[in-house]
Design an enzyme around this catalytic site. Structure first.
Site, PDB file in Angstrom:
ATOM      1  N   ASP A  25       0.824  -1.208   0.000  1.00 49.39           N
ATOM      2  CA  ASP A  25       0.000   0.000   0.000  1.00 49.39           C
ATOM      3  C   ASP A  25       0.856   1.256   0.000  1.00 49.39           C
ATOM      4  O   ASP A  25       1.892   1.308   0.676  1.00 49.39           O
ATOM      5  CB  ASP A  25      -0.904  -0.011   1.239  1.00 49.39           C
ATOM      6  CG  ASP A  25      -1.984   1.051   1.191  1.00 49.39           C
ATOM      7  OD1 ASP A  25      -2.319   1.512   0.084  1.00 49.39           O
ATOM      8  OD2 ASP A  25      -2.495   1.418   2.265  1.00 49.39           O
ATOM      9  N   HIS A  42       3.248   3.594  -9.327  1.00 52.56           N
ATOM     10  CA  HIS A  42       3.045   2.151  -9.488  1.00 52.56           C
ATOM     11  C   HIS A  42       4.300   1.477 -10.043  1.00 52.56           C
ATOM     12  O   HIS A  42       4.629   0.351  -9.654  1.00 52.56           O
ATOM     13  CB  HIS A  42       1.864   1.886 -10.420  1.00 52.56           C
ATOM     14  CG  HIS A  42       0.529   2.265  -9.821  1.00 52.56           C
ATOM     15  ND1 HIS A  42       0.148   1.869  -8.566  1.00 52.56           N
ATOM     16  CD2 HIS A  42      -0.508   3.010 -10.317  1.00 52.56           C
ATOM     17  CE1 HIS A  42      -1.059   2.340  -8.297  1.00 52.56           C
ATOM     18  NE2 HIS A  42      -1.479   3.032  -9.349  1.00 52.56           N
ATOM     19  N   LEU A 136      11.539 -20.427  -3.548  1.00 54.66           N
ATOM     20  CA  LEU A 136      10.527 -19.537  -2.981  1.00 54.66           C
ATOM     21  C   LEU A 136       9.250 -19.685  -3.786  1.00 54.66           C
ATOM     22  O   LEU A 136       9.278 -19.695  -5.013  1.00 54.66           O
ATOM     23  CB  LEU A 136      10.991 -18.074  -3.026  1.00 54.66           C
ATOM     24  CG  LEU A 136       9.949 -17.025  -2.604  1.00 54.66           C
ATOM     25  CD1 LEU A 136       9.666 -17.121  -1.097  1.00 54.66           C
ATOM     26  CD2 LEU A 136      10.410 -15.606  -2.962  1.00 54.66           C
TER      27      LEU A 136
END
Length: 246
Positions: A25, A42, A136
């Protein structure tokens, strides 16, 4: 270089979280603070994704889930949604090869039918090309909403009951967990949210039942692998009793 926290992780400290989830956020506020467009915010946030991935790998985390685009985000201005989808398209085309070389497996959860056909194709290819990787597990939540996910699970279970393949008496927590998008993913041990906001915003509501929460003041584009390691170290100091006495 990650210092301090990582050193502690390597010297016999308590076990690191198996699954860390992040609510990314603050891109828009970062853009406003720095006098640039939201699109630039962004793009800067996409760079922070690399920091989170490196942080997870360095700390020995097995699963990293990133809340990239919520079901509510479709209500944003069309130009911003278009920019976000374009950024996602570019990421899937250019970054997946690097992730695969690093042993990262990519999975996507959420309403894929709401995404464009080209993006869906890229997602399917990325998941197929990285399926054998195990260093991962990177889970991207796209067009995702937890309430919608739970509703999807309820409908799936209801259909099984209607078909006679499942008895209502046999429905338990495991039944619901297996009907969710995350059926093959362990519940998060730690959920991080950046930007100082302190809420889950419809993210992994069922799975977060016993997750530890960490709210960081930093805006997402400023997130670093050092912040990741420091948050993991702070997590290790917590006493997780799951409702039992110490």
């Amino acid at each position: 270089m990650v210092t301090g926290a990582l050193a502690s992780l390597e010297n016999g400290a308590p076990q690191v979280p198996k699954h860390v989830a992040i609510i990314m956020d603050g891109n828009g506020r970062w853009a406003t603070r720095n006098g640039v467009s939201r699109s630039k915010g962004h793009r800067k946030g996409a760079e922070a994704v690399r920091e989170a991935i490196e942080g997870a790998i360095n700390c020995g985390v097995s699963y990293l889930t990133l809340y990239a685009f919520s079901s509510e985000n479709w209500n944003r201005p069309p130009d911003e949604v278009k920019d976000l989808m374009g950024l996602l398209h570019m990421y899937l085309k250019k970054e997946v090869r690097t992730l695969s070389k690093e042993g990262v497996r990519l999975q996507v959860i959420g309403r894929r039918d709401a995404l464009g056909r080209d993006i869906r194709s890229l997602i399917e290819k990325a998941e197929k090309d990285t399926r054998q990787n195990s260093r991962l597990n990177l889970v991207i939540a796209l067009s995702y909403g937890a309430r919608e996910e739970i509703l999807f699970a309820c409908r799936k279970i209801a259909k099984e009951v209607a078909d006679g393949s499942l008895s209502p008496a046999d429905i338990d927590e495991h039944t619901i967990s297996k009907a969710l998008y995350t059926q093959e993913i362990p519940d998060p041990d730690l959920i991080i949210r950046t930007s100082g906001e302190q809420r889950l915003s419809n993210f992994l509501l069922w799975q977060a039942a016993y997750a530890e929460l960490s709210f960081l003041p930093a805006l997402w584009p400023d997130f670093t692998r050092q912040m990741f390691a420091d948050t993991v170290l702070e997590f290790q100091s917590r006493d997780r009793r799951y409702g039992a006495r110490p």
